[in-house]
Motif scaffolding. Structure first.
Motif, PDB file in Angstrom:
ATOM      1  N   UNK A   1      -1.540  -4.126   5.583  1.00 56.81           N
ATOM      2  CA  UNK A   1      -1.741  -2.713   5.198  1.00 56.81           C
ATOM      3  C   UNK A   1      -0.417  -2.009   4.910  1.00 56.81           C
ATOM      4  N   UNK A   2       0.599  -2.255   5.720  1.00 54.23           N
ATOM      5  CA  UNK A   2       1.897  -1.612   5.483  1.00 54.23           C
ATOM      6  C   UNK A   2       2.444  -2.043   4.119  1.00 54.23           C
ATOM      7  N   UNK A   3       2.432  -3.354   3.848  1.00 56.62           N
ATOM      8  CA  UNK A   3       2.942  -3.866   2.568  1.00 56.62           C
ATOM      9  C   UNK A   3       2.094  -3.349   1.404  1.00 56.62           C
ATOM     10  N   UNK A   4       0.786  -3.336   1.585  1.00 50.38           N
ATOM     11  CA  UNK A   4      -0.121  -2.876   0.530  1.00 50.38           C
ATOM     12  C   UNK A   4      -0.006  -1.386   0.284  1.00 50.38           C
ATOM     13  N   UNK A   5       0.150  -0.609   1.350  1.00 51.97           N
ATOM     14  CA  UNK A   5       0.238   0.836   1.187  1.00 51.97           C
ATOM     15  C   UNK A   5       1.505   1.260   0.456  1.00 51.97           C
ATOM     16  N   UNK A   6       2.559   0.455   0.530  1.00 52.47           N
ATOM     17  CA  UNK A   6       3.749   0.754  -0.282  1.00 52.47           C
ATOM     18  C   UNK A   6       3.362   0.762  -1.763  1.00 52.47           C
ATOM     19  N   UNK A   7       2.522  -0.191  -2.160  1.00 52.69           N
ATOM     20  CA  UNK A   7       2.072  -0.265  -3.556  1.00 52.69           C
ATOM     21  C   UNK A   7       1.105   0.869  -3.884  1.00 52.69           C
ATOM     22  N   UNK A   8       0.182   1.146  -2.965  1.00 49.33           N
ATOM     23  CA  UNK A   8      -0.810   2.201  -3.201  1.00 49.33           C
ATOM     24  C   UNK A   8      -0.135   3.572  -3.254  1.00 49.33           C
ATOM     25  N   UNK A   9       0.793   3.822  -2.338  1.00 51.21           N
ATOM     26  CA  UNK A   9       1.467   5.118  -2.296  1.00 51.21           C
ATOM     27  C   UNK A   9       2.324   5.360  -3.538  1.00 51.21           C
ATOM     28  N   UNK A  10       2.735   4.275  -4.201  1.00 56.67           N
ATOM     29  CA  UNK A  10       3.522   4.395  -5.431  1.00 56.67           C
ATOM     30  C   UNK A  10       2.639   4.441  -6.677  1.00 56.67           C
ATOM     31  N   UNK A  11       1.318   4.300  -6.476  1.00 56.41           N
ATOM     32  CA  UNK A  11       0.385   4.399  -7.591  1.00 56.41           C
ATOM     33  C   UNK A  11       0.187   3.114  -8.381  1.00 56.41           C
ATOM     34  N   UNK A  12       0.686   1.981  -7.866  1.00 56.37           N
ATOM     35  CA  UNK A  12       0.569   0.713  -8.589  1.00 56.37           C
ATOM     36  C   UNK A  12      -0.782   0.049  -8.347  1.00 56.37           C
ATOM     37  N   UNK A  13      -1.393   0.335  -7.183  1.00 59.40           N
ATOM     38  CA  UNK A  13      -2.723  -0.179  -6.868  1.00 59.40           C
ATOM     39  C   UNK A  13      -3.525   0.946  -6.207  1.00 59.40           C
ATOM     40  N   UNK A  14      -4.839   0.771  -6.183  1.00 57.55           N
ATOM     41  CA  UNK A  14      -5.723   1.713  -5.487  1.00 57.55           C
ATOM     42  C   UNK A  14      -5.718   1.394  -3.987  1.00 57.55           C
ATOM     43  N   UNK A  15      -6.066   2.389  -3.174  1.00 58.10           N
ATOM     44  CA  UNK A  15      -6.178   2.164  -1.720  1.00 58.10           C
ATOM     45  C   UNK A  15      -7.179   1.049  -1.410  1.00 58.10           C
ATOM     46  N   UNK A  16      -8.253   0.957  -2.205  1.00 65.52           N
ATOM     47  CA  UNK A  16      -9.268  -0.072  -1.936  1.00 65.52           C
ATOM     48  C   UNK A  16      -8.683  -1.479  -2.122  1.00 65.52           C
ATOM     49  N   UNK A  17      -7.636  -1.607  -2.935  1.00 62.76           N
ATOM     50  CA  UNK A  17      -6.996  -2.911  -3.130  1.00 62.76           C
ATOM     51  C   UNK A  17      -6.365  -3.373  -1.816  1.00 62.76           C
ATOM     52  N   UNK A  18      -5.787  -2.441  -1.086  1.00 66.48           N
ATOM     53  CA  UNK A  18      -5.165  -2.760   0.200  1.00 66.48           C
ATOM     54  C   UNK A  18      -6.219  -3.315   1.155  1.00 66.48           C
ATOM     55  N   UNK A  19      -7.359  -2.650   1.218  1.00 67.40           N
ATOM     56  CA  UNK A  19      -8.439  -3.121   2.096  1.00 67.40           C
ATOM     57  C   UNK A  19      -9.000  -4.456   1.608  1.00 67.40           C
ATOM     58  N   UNK A  20      -9.021  -4.663   0.295  1.00 69.68           N
ATOM     59  CA  UNK A  20      -9.485  -5.950  -0.243  1.00 69.68           C
ATOM     60  C   UNK A  20      -8.542  -7.074   0.184  1.00 69.68           C
ATOM     61  N   UNK A  21      -7.242  -6.791   0.262  1.00 72.58           N
ATOM     62  CA  UNK A  21      -6.286  -7.802   0.740  1.00 72.58           C
ATOM     63  C   UNK A  21      -6.570  -8.148   2.199  1.00 72.58           C
ATOM     64  N   UNK A  22      -6.836  -7.125   3.001  1.00 75.81           N
ATOM     65  CA  UNK A  22      -7.138  -7.348   4.423  1.00 75.81           C
ATOM     66  C   UNK A  22      -8.419  -8.162   4.560  1.00 75.81           C
ATOM     67  N   UNK A  23      -9.461  -7.783   3.801  1.00 78.46           N
ATOM     68  CA  UNK A  23     -10.744  -8.500   3.866  1.00 78.46           C
ATOM     69  C   UNK A  23     -10.578  -9.949   3.427  1.00 78.46           C
ATOM     70  N   UNK A  24      -9.748 -10.183   2.418  1.00 78.02           N
ATOM     71  CA  UNK A  24      -9.510 -11.536   1.941  1.00 78.02           C
ATOM     72  C   UNK A  24      -8.875 -12.385   3.044  1.00 78.02           C
ATOM     73  N   UNK A  25      -7.919 -11.808   3.760  1.00 79.87           N
ATOM     74  CA  UNK A  25      -7.292 -12.520   4.877  1.00 79.87           C
ATOM     75  C   UNK A  25      -8.321 -12.800   5.969  1.00 79.87           C
ATOM     76  N   UNK A  26      -9.135 -11.787   6.300  1.00 81.19           N
ATOM     77  CA  UNK A  26     -10.126 -11.952   7.375  1.00 81.19           C
ATOM     78  C   UNK A  26     -11.179 -12.999   6.998  1.00 81.19           C
ATOM     79  N   UNK A  27     -11.537 -13.059   5.726  1.00 81.04           N
ATOM     80  CA  UNK A  27     -12.557 -13.999   5.259  1.00 81.04           C
ATOM     81  C   UNK A  27     -12.015 -15.410   5.086  1.00 81.04           C
ATOM     82  N   UNK A  28     -10.832 -15.510   4.484  1.00 86.08           N
ATOM     83  CA  UNK A  28     -10.309 -16.812   4.059  1.00 86.08           C
ATOM     84  C   UNK A  28      -9.231 -17.381   4.963  1.00 86.08           C
TER      85      UNK A  28
END
Length: 143
Positions: free
Chosen positions: A23-50
């Motif tokens: 989340x910390x690494x992803x939020x750097x991207x989201x806070x800069x407008x490069x990705x949506x906040x939901x992308x950060x959660x999708x990264x977390x879900x991907x880790x939890x699933x896979x």
């Protein structure tokens, strides 16, 4: 492409779980407008699933999700953890560096991966990334 620029790096980050680090690494991207906040959660879900497939080398994780989860621009952030975290990858734990990756298509994905692999293929550069205390310490590595 935004690749480990100063606004998307953080050093001596305090996190206690893989999800928190992602989340910390992803939020750097989201806070800069490069990705949506939901992308950060999708990264977390991907880790939890896979699981810890995102731990790509000793002490290095590269969380990512699918472009359709909300990538605006190809980007890679980097966080250096103050205290390494176990992600569950026996040969490569604990993780010290987390590179959150966002790519909007497969061509960009390959381009970003190539840049990252070139950087991580240089043992001295990786050592500098592990020990850096600020962006100034790594600026010349990020070409």
């Amino acid at each position: 492409m935004k690749f480990i620029e100063e606004n998307i790096t953080a050093f001596n980050v305090q996190a206690t779980t893989p999800e928190e680090a992602i989340r910390v690494a992803g939020n750097l991207l989201a806070d800069s407008g490069y990705v949506e906040k939901q992308y950060v959660e999708a990264m977390v879900e991907s880790f939890q699933t896979n699981g810890p497939y995102i731990v790509i080398a000793p002490h290095i994780a590269m969380p990512h999700a699918r472009p359709e989860d909300g990538v605006h621009e190809a980007c890679t952030s980097m966080i250096q953890l103050e205290t390494p975290i176990t992600f569950g990858s026996t040969p490569n734990d604990p993780v010290k560096l987390v590179f959150a990756l966002g790519a909007s298509d497969s061509e960009e994905h390959l381009e970003v991966l190539k840049k990252l692999m070139n950087l991580l293929g240089d043992k001295e550069a990786v050592e500098q990334l592990f020990s850096a205390s600020s962006y100034e310490n790594i600026r010349e590595l990020i070409v």
